[in-house]
Design a protein around this motif. Sequence first.
Motif, PDB file in Angstrom:
ATOM      1  N   THR A 211      74.610 124.168  52.300  1.00 30.00           N
ATOM      2  CA  THR A 211      75.213 124.946  51.212  1.00 30.00           C
ATOM      3  C   THR A 211      76.528 124.374  50.699  1.00 30.00           C
ATOM      4  O   THR A 211      76.908 124.611  49.568  1.00 30.00           O
ATOM      5  N   ARG A 212      77.244 123.679  51.553  1.00 24.24           N
ATOM      6  CA  ARG A 212      78.592 123.173  51.292  1.00 24.24           C
ATOM      7  C   ARG A 212      79.629 124.304  51.173  1.00 24.24           C
ATOM      8  O   ARG A 212      80.778 124.054  50.855  1.00 24.24           O
ATOM      9  N   GLU A 213      79.210 125.551  51.422  1.00 22.80           N
ATOM     10  CA  GLU A 213      80.179 126.661  51.425  1.00 22.80           C
ATOM     11  C   GLU A 213      80.806 126.770  52.809  1.00 22.80           C
ATOM     12  O   GLU A 213      80.102 126.714  53.809  1.00 22.80           O
TER      13      GLU A 213
ATOM     14  N   ASN B   9      73.269 131.787  48.097  1.00 21.47           N
ATOM     15  CA  ASN B   9      73.638 131.143  46.834  1.00 21.47           C
ATOM     16  C   ASN B   9      72.898 129.822  46.651  1.00 21.47           C
ATOM     17  O   ASN B   9      72.607 129.128  47.626  1.00 21.47           O
ATOM     18  N   GLU B  10      72.669 129.484  45.407  1.00 20.57           N
ATOM     19  CA  GLU B  10      71.979 128.217  45.124  1.00 20.57           C
ATOM     20  C   GLU B  10      72.870 127.021  45.449  1.00 20.57           C
ATOM     21  O   GLU B  10      74.096 127.114  45.355  1.00 20.57           O
ATOM     22  N   PHE B  11      72.246 125.931  45.816  1.00 27.75           N
ATOM     23  CA  PHE B  11      72.963 124.672  45.989  1.00 27.75           C
ATOM     24  C   PHE B  11      72.089 123.557  45.416  1.00 27.75           C
ATOM     25  O   PHE B  11      70.890 123.735  45.226  1.00 27.75           O
ATOM     26  N   THR B  12      72.697 122.426  45.149  1.00 29.05           N
ATOM     27  CA  THR B  12      71.904 121.307  44.621  1.00 29.05           C
ATOM     28  C   THR B  12      71.889 120.186  45.639  1.00 29.05           C
ATOM     29  O   THR B  12      72.703 120.150  46.556  1.00 29.05           O
ATOM     30  N   SER B  13      70.947 119.257  45.446  1.00 27.83           N
ATOM     31  CA  SER B  13      70.853 118.102  46.350  1.00 27.83           C
ATOM     32  C   SER B  13      71.502 116.872  45.717  1.00 27.83           C
ATOM     33  O   SER B  13      71.336 115.767  46.218  1.00 27.83           O
TER      34      SER B  13
ATOM     35  N   HIS C  46      68.593 125.217  44.241  1.00 31.29           N
ATOM     36  CA  HIS C  46      67.655 126.013  45.046  1.00 31.29           C
ATOM     37  C   HIS C  46      68.415 126.731  46.153  1.00 31.29           C
ATOM     38  O   HIS C  46      69.567 126.417  46.433  1.00 31.29           O
ATOM     39  N   LYS C  47      67.723 127.675  46.801  1.00 33.61           N
ATOM     40  CA  LYS C  47      68.352 128.443  47.883  1.00 33.61           C
ATOM     41  C   LYS C  47      67.750 128.127  49.240  1.00 33.61           C
ATOM     42  O   LYS C  47      68.183 128.649  50.254  1.00 33.61           O
TER      43      LYS C  47
END
Length: 380
Positions: A126-128, A293-297, A304-305
């Motif tokens: 997620t990087r969160e 929450n969505e994140f990207t690659s 996507h989640k």
Amino acid sequence: MELESLEKCLEENIPENLLSDVQRILYGRNVPILEIHPDAKILSSHHNFDIQGYRFNAASEQLRAPRIVRVGIIQNKIILPTTARLEAQRDKLHELISHIAEAAFHNGVNILCMQEAWPMPFAFCTREKQPWCEFAERAEDGPTTKFIQQLCRRFNMVIVSPILERDERHSDVLWNTAVVIDNTGRILGKHRKNHIPRVGDFNESTYYSEGNTGHPVFETAFGRIAVNICYGRHHPLNWLMFGLNGAEIVFNPSATVGALSEPLWGIEARNAAIANGYFTCAINRVGTEVFPNEFTSGDGKQAHKEFGHFYGSSYIAAPDGSRTPGLSRTKNGLLVAELDLNLCRQVKDMWGFQMTQRLDLYSYSLSRAAELDFEPQIVR
Ligand SMILES: NC(=O)NCCC(=O)O
């Protein structure tokens, strides 16, 4: 629909008269099945996990008694959604592992290992930072270590417990750590993951540092063990160092998804067992984990989640290249294997890989390669 297991697919589709040859070519010599204790079967059906057992025999020797040890490896899904209270998520995982550890005990397991960062979802995609960093706990006396210490005492087992570690004594730094607790509940030591992935959604360098514990081998009552955490399995020299330090069994607690790594999975830990003359235990998560929450690659594709499907398929490989079938690609499971550690030396004597390795040659070349002005040795 996910494929349940590669082995089942082979069993169902290869003609009966060819199956044992196909299995021998793909998986090495036959590894006999180990009887599962009825009490363990009851636990597995109550708590919905598979159990498989195998036995790696060695030749009998005239001067050494067999050195028999049973190892257990656990793969599992998270239980509560990632939006549930963190403590509840962790407690549920503790509860599940206590049932599976009890089943391992009924099967005489001496050394048990769980998957990477087992008391939490694999939120590093997620990087969160919040709330996921809150899952980090002290290796010495955090809630998971205390919980595992009880299991070690209760079941007289060595347990390798991979967690997200918070080193409160040293500036609160986070690490990806395997805590090794002996069969009396004493912490033998810990190993911190040496290599951090920067691939796909494995944004783990956002969360924890590159390990600083080297390649420790832990001398337990049941044999010398080491831990090569997940992405370290792509690094042959990481495996090599555990072997040089005397490991007889190396656990590889992992978390990896099908689209990325599945063709590599059956090769790397097995090759390490062959090259280094020890047993390897490759453990992967199962299931799909969904985040709020969505994140990207970072690949231009849609946000996507979901992390993707963790394909399980945990297996154990021996120094002669034989291996167990994998656990399911979709279900929680416990894989038990009885190992005769005498096999390590027998295979070394037969193949001579350790005797013929050229550490002097490679250490000279490697130290040259690490220099700033290194010139690759290319002859034109
Ligand atoms: N957890 C982890 O290191 N995963 C990286 C992906 C892989 O190595 O297959």
